[in-house]
Write a protein that holds these residues in place. Sequence first.
Motif, PDB file in Angstrom:
ATOM      1  N   VAL A 109      11.010   6.716 -14.165  1.00  0.00           N
ATOM      2  CA  VAL A 109       9.940   7.849 -13.926  1.00  0.00           C
ATOM      3  C   VAL A 109       8.825   7.931 -15.289  1.00  0.00           C
ATOM      4  CG1 VAL A 109       9.402  10.233 -13.478  1.00  0.00           C
ATOM      5  CG2 VAL A 109      11.030   9.136 -12.171  1.00  0.00           C
ATOM      6  N   CYS A 110       9.669   8.395 -16.326  1.00  0.00           N
ATOM      7  CA  CYS A 110       8.901   8.500 -17.524  1.00  0.00           C
ATOM      8  C   CYS A 110       8.093   7.412 -18.191  1.00  0.00           C
ATOM      9  CB  CYS A 110      10.047   8.977 -18.657  1.00  0.00           C
ATOM     10  SG  CYS A 110       9.264   9.017 -20.334  1.00  0.00           S
ATOM     11  N   LEU A 111       8.862   6.119 -18.088  1.00  0.00           N
ATOM     12  CA  LEU A 111       8.106   5.178 -18.416  1.00  0.00           C
ATOM     13  C   LEU A 111       6.855   4.641 -17.536  1.00  0.00           C
ATOM     14  CD1 LEU A 111      11.083   3.048 -19.990  1.00  0.00           C
ATOM     15  CD2 LEU A 111       9.412   3.921 -21.124  1.00  0.00           C
ATOM     16  N   THR A 112       7.166   4.675 -16.351  1.00  0.00           N
ATOM     17  CA  THR A 112       6.110   4.442 -15.236  1.00  0.00           C
ATOM     18  C   THR A 112       4.854   5.250 -15.683  1.00  0.00           C
ATOM     19  OG1 THR A 112       7.784   3.738 -13.818  1.00  0.00           O
ATOM     20  CG2 THR A 112       5.434   4.038 -13.167  1.00  0.00           C
ATOM     21  N   ASP A 113       4.979   6.688 -15.707  1.00  0.00           N
ATOM     22  CA  ASP A 113       4.103   7.745 -15.968  1.00  0.00           C
ATOM     23  C   ASP A 113       3.329   7.327 -17.046  1.00  0.00           C
ATOM     24  OD1 ASP A 113       2.676   9.860 -15.388  1.00  0.00           O
ATOM     25  OD2 ASP A 113       4.177  11.309 -16.363  1.00  0.00           O
ATOM     26  N   MET A 114       4.153   6.993 -18.070  1.00  0.00           N
ATOM     27  CA  MET A 114       3.331   6.725 -19.644  1.00  0.00           C
ATOM     28  C   MET A 114       2.670   5.444 -19.520  1.00  0.00           C
ATOM     29  SD  MET A 114       4.333   9.279 -22.002  1.00  0.00           S
ATOM     30  CE  MET A 114       5.002   8.431 -23.510  1.00  0.00           C
ATOM     31  N   SER A 115       2.989   4.437 -18.557  1.00  0.00           N
ATOM     32  CA  SER A 115       2.257   3.370 -18.690  1.00  0.00           C
ATOM     33  C   SER A 115       1.150   3.112 -18.105  1.00  0.00           C
ATOM     34  CB  SER A 115       3.089   2.195 -17.816  1.00  0.00           C
ATOM     35  OG  SER A 115       3.077   2.372 -16.538  1.00  0.00           O
ATOM     36  N   ARG A 116       0.440   4.528 -17.313  1.00  0.00           N
ATOM     37  CA  ARG A 116      -0.918   4.660 -16.906  1.00  0.00           C
ATOM     38  C   ARG A 116      -1.970   4.545 -18.161  1.00  0.00           C
ATOM     39  NH1 ARG A 116      -0.811   8.876 -12.743  1.00  0.00           N
ATOM     40  NH2 ARG A 116       0.939  10.082 -12.532  1.00  0.00           N
TER      41      ARG A 116
END
Length: 530
Positions: free
Chosen positions: A450-457
Amino acid sequence: MKLTRRELLTTFLGAPLALTACRTVPNRFPEGEIVGQSDTLGHILREGRTFEVPADGWRNVKVVIVGGGVAGLSAAWKLRKLGVEDLVVLELEKETGGTSLSSSGQPVAYPWGAHYLPVPFRENVELIELLDEMLLTEGRTAEGDLIVKEQFLCRDPEERVFYKGRWYDGLYLHAGESEEDKRQLAEFQKQIDGWVNWRDGRGRRAFVVPSANCSDNAEVTALDKISFAEWLRRNGFTSERLVWYCDYACRDDYGLKFDQTSAWAGLFYFCSRIRKSGEESQPFITFPEGNGRFVRHLAESAKDKILRSYMAVSIVPNEKGADVICLADGQVRGFHCEKVIYASPVFTAPYVIRGFADDAPFDAREFQHNSWFVANLFLKDRPKPRFARDFPLAWDNVLYESPSLGYVNATHQKGIDYGPTVWTYYYPMCHEENGRTKLFNYNWRELADVCLTDMSRAHPEIYELTDRIDIMRWGHAMISPRPGLIWGEYRRKALEPYRNIHFAHTDLSGIALFEEAFYHGLRAAQKIAN
Ligand SMILES: Cc1cc2nc3c(=O)[nH]c(=O)nc-3n(C[C@H](O)[C@H](O)[C@H](O)COP(=O)(O)OP(=O)(O)OC[C@H]3O[C@@H](n4cnc5c(N)ncnc54)[C@H](O)[C@@H]3O)c2cc1C
């Protein structure tokens, strides 16, 4: 029920991002683990076990402080200044600090919860005494306002916001605003100015820190009866970016959405740190490890009094004071004491204090907490700016289109602007029913995803740059200032002692802030010493 990756990312981040993310699988995923916070206390208390203290397991002590967070440590700090040396602080975790916990590490220390303190107004003399003692200050202005040493004030750039592929300066999104957005922002500012300058018949402000000094005038307390969303609606504020800004403020300080937050708390966020209209909000004091720096100082001043891994499982009030029974590394230990300072979350009182549930002066269930997860990402390097004119990495980096709060950069305050760093990512679980139960059903891999996907924005290369990601799940992170709590009768009653037990947690303010925990620690200490 096990969710698919797409369902998981949809739940946390919304369908569009989940759909895009599931089209690709990152070719590298960092290591890490779930850290911290034992959930043993909850299990033990729910089991309702009885504990027999062996005859040689008792100790006599004047004051027992239950909880080694900011409130408990501040109470110990104050008691010693008042000449009370016969005390112990019991902390169930291996480390003190509670929700202001931090860790040491490379290249710098980093927080797990609280990360800043606004410079107090000159009237907050006891907090200023702490800052003076920590050698953070360098005097007063001609008007008597505190001057904090420059190196402890948050460096520029303080904040930036990511929106539709670019970073912009500040938290309020000005880029692309319409004339109507501008008009509403100016009108909102006028309302804030009005409340900042407002005084009651006794000269008290509507909103100030600590909140105990706020006016109890009916015009002000009426704001606690409605939500912040309702207040915005009633005042004609519909601008999407203004509404976002107000919702962000509630998620950031209270872990709640703006329609869950009391309007009093919403306005407190905007008004309580501005001395008079037209002035800036008080600057922030911060360190790489956030408020962990204050915890270290307070814990150091009480170091011979602190018992770590000591969990208070039963407090039995009696004529002379109380018996406090603990579990300490599997051993049962007891303290006969005259007074207890209960600096643990208020909702735990009926489980720990014998007789409280049958004869409760207030309903402890009204002190509801919300849940968060916090991730620390250890980066081997920083992402490169994507556009020449992108606003540069700041201390606080917010993602407009995300339900998270974005991340804080731990090396910022040290002026380390290149190479490895630690980013602390914050996600309040306010978008779901039963956020706490759900949070504990997710494992490290899922929350890291969740965290990495969000940051990948904002940072598509985050998977390559992150060496490690550790995660803390705060089941009971912050008191929720929902409408009715702050000016309701439960909170007022909780300020009174129950037999010889004085409550002293930030919960008693209805808002979770360092200053409020500090205030209640000192308040309880003062009452006991009198
Ligand atoms: C994610 C997050 C971010 C935050 N950011 C900020 C910020 O930037 N600035 C700010 O001012 N505030 C912030 N806060 C709020 C701030 O952390 C709190 O207001 C403050 O630290 C609360 O201190 P406390 O001592 O009242 O409570 P807690 O932090 O809840 O401490 C209670 C302590 O009691 C212990 N305990 C509980 N039960 C027992 C028991 N039975 N026996 C022994 N010990 C027990 C716990 O382990 C804990 O250490 C944040 C909070 C969170 C969760």
